[in-house]
Scaffold this active site. Sequence first.
Site, PDB file in Angstrom:
ATOM      1  N   LEU A   1       6.383   3.582  -4.432  1.00  8.19           N
ATOM      2  CA  LEU A   1       7.839   3.450  -4.420  1.00  8.19           C
ATOM      3  C   LEU A   1       8.476   4.552  -5.261  1.00  8.19           C
ATOM      4  O   LEU A   1       7.932   4.948  -6.299  1.00  8.19           O
ATOM      5  CB  LEU A   1       8.221   2.083  -4.989  1.00  8.19           C
TER       6      LEU A   1
ATOM      7  N   MET B   1       0.790  -1.223   0.000  1.00  3.20           N
ATOM      8  CA  MET B   1       0.000   0.000   0.000  1.00  3.20           C
ATOM      9  C   MET B   1       0.832   1.288   0.000  1.00  3.20           C
ATOM     10  O   MET B   1       0.370   2.326   0.471  1.00  3.20           O
ATOM     11  CB  MET B   1      -0.969  -0.004   1.193  1.00  3.20           C
TER      12      MET B   1
ATOM     13  N   ASP C   1       0.282   3.794 -10.317  1.00  2.00           N
ATOM     14  CA  ASP C   1      -0.491   2.898 -11.187  1.00  2.00           C
ATOM     15  C   ASP C   1      -0.435   3.316 -12.657  1.00  2.00           C
ATOM     16  O   ASP C   1      -1.424   3.231 -13.384  1.00  2.00           O
ATOM     17  CB  ASP C   1      -1.960   2.837 -10.718  1.00  2.00           C
TER      18      ASP C   1
ATOM     19  N   GLU D   1       7.482   5.328 -12.037  1.00  2.00           N
ATOM     20  CA  GLU D   1       7.485   6.252 -10.895  1.00  2.00           C
ATOM     21  C   GLU D   1       6.134   6.882 -10.597  1.00  2.00           C
ATOM     22  O   GLU D   1       5.969   7.545  -9.584  1.00  2.00           O
ATOM     23  CB  GLU D   1       8.551   7.330 -11.103  1.00  2.00           C
TER      24      GLU D   1
ATOM     25  N   ASN E   1       2.907  -4.868 -10.344  1.00  2.00           N
ATOM     26  CA  ASN E   1       1.886  -4.507  -9.355  1.00  2.00           C
ATOM     27  C   ASN E   1       0.527  -4.992  -9.852  1.00  2.00           C
ATOM     28  O   ASN E   1       0.294  -5.040 -11.062  1.00  2.00           O
ATOM     29  CB  ASN E   1       1.850  -2.984  -9.179  1.00  2.00           C
TER      30      ASN E   1
ATOM     31  N   HIS F   1      -3.448  -3.982  -9.649  1.00  2.00           N
ATOM     32  CA  HIS F   1      -4.329  -2.877  -9.252  1.00  2.00           C
ATOM     33  C   HIS F   1      -5.774  -3.267  -9.564  1.00  2.00           C
ATOM     34  O   HIS F   1      -6.050  -3.763 -10.670  1.00  2.00           O
ATOM     35  CB  HIS F   1      -3.944  -1.601 -10.007  1.00  2.00           C
TER      36      HIS F   1
HETATM   37  C1  GRF Z   1      -6.022  -6.235  -3.826  1.00  2.00           C
HETATM   38  O1  GRF Z   1      -7.309  -5.824  -4.200  1.00  2.00           O
HETATM   39  C2  GRF Z   1      -4.997  -5.520  -4.654  1.00  2.00           C
HETATM   40  O2  GRF Z   1      -5.381  -5.317  -5.981  1.00  2.00           O
HETATM   41  C3  GRF Z   1      -4.928  -4.210  -3.955  1.00  2.00           C
HETATM   42  O3  GRF Z   1      -4.966  -4.539  -2.594  1.00  2.00           O
HETATM   43  C4  GRF Z   1      -5.684  -5.751  -2.433  1.00  2.00           C
HETATM   44  C5  GRF Z   1      -4.780  -6.700  -1.716  1.00  2.00           C
HETATM   45  O4  GRF Z   1      -5.395  -7.904  -1.369  1.00  2.00           O
HETATM   46  N1  GRF Z   1      -3.767  -3.469  -4.380  1.00  2.00           N
HETATM   47  P1  GRF Z   1      -4.574  -9.093  -0.745  1.00  2.00           P
HETATM   48  O5  GRF Z   1      -3.696  -8.533   0.379  1.00  2.00           O
HETATM   49  O6  GRF Z   1      -3.724  -9.712  -1.831  1.00  2.00           O
HETATM   50  O7  GRF Z   1      -5.597 -10.036  -0.222  1.00  2.00           O
END
Ligand code: GRF
Length: 202
Positions: free
Chosen positions: A94, A91, A146, A143, A108, A110
């Site tokens: 970077l 969360m 998303d 950078e 990543n 998203h």
């Molecule tokens: C997922 O929805 C991911 O896309 C988002 O955060 C959530 C993480 O879920 N970035 P988990 O920790 O993998 O269960």
Amino acid sequence: MTKKIGVVVSGRGSNLQSILNHIDAGELPVEVAVVVSDHQEAFALQRAAKYGIPSEVVERKDCKDKAEFEDRIADALLSHGAELVVLAGFMRILSGNFISRFPHRIMNIHPALLPSFTGLHAQGQAVAYGVKVAGCTVHFVDEGTDTGPIILQKVVPVLDDDTEDSLADRILVEEHKALPEAIKLWAEGRLTVEGRKVRVAR
Ligand code: GRF
């Protein structure tokens, strides 16, 4: 030789679990060399422990600045031989310092069809906007937030009575397919980044 990946998490770790399930099923030819979390209480750490996977915790509050925080995460990944970094529910954003240590080797997931609905609460943003389809995106990290080159996307319908949570649940099912699929493409050497585009060799 089996390629090694490092998975970076902040919480629940259901995407980590999906990676592990695909490896167990013989469908994903990689080894999770290390799990790095920025929260000691992340449930993802328990999942790693169950599989005997080494884990490291790097909390932002224990670091003097963001540079030290990121260096410690990168060091943990590299010391375990991670060739690909997978952000699975990590969360934090970077910076270039970290990214330059893993050029085109950070992925990543998203929970939106990028470039729509970047940042937090992507599923809630989609419901509020009234879109009719939503989904998830696996992309290489640059950078921006998303904004990196897109590897693959999966689509789900948005139903009239969806809430942020009900849509998130539907998208999560697709996330659990998308991330292992993207990692597999990387492991098989089938991804080439050309500017904004990721070419997938068939
Ligand atoms: C997922 O929805 C991911 O896309 C988002 O955060 C959530 C993480 O879920 N970035 P988990 O920790 O993998 O269960």
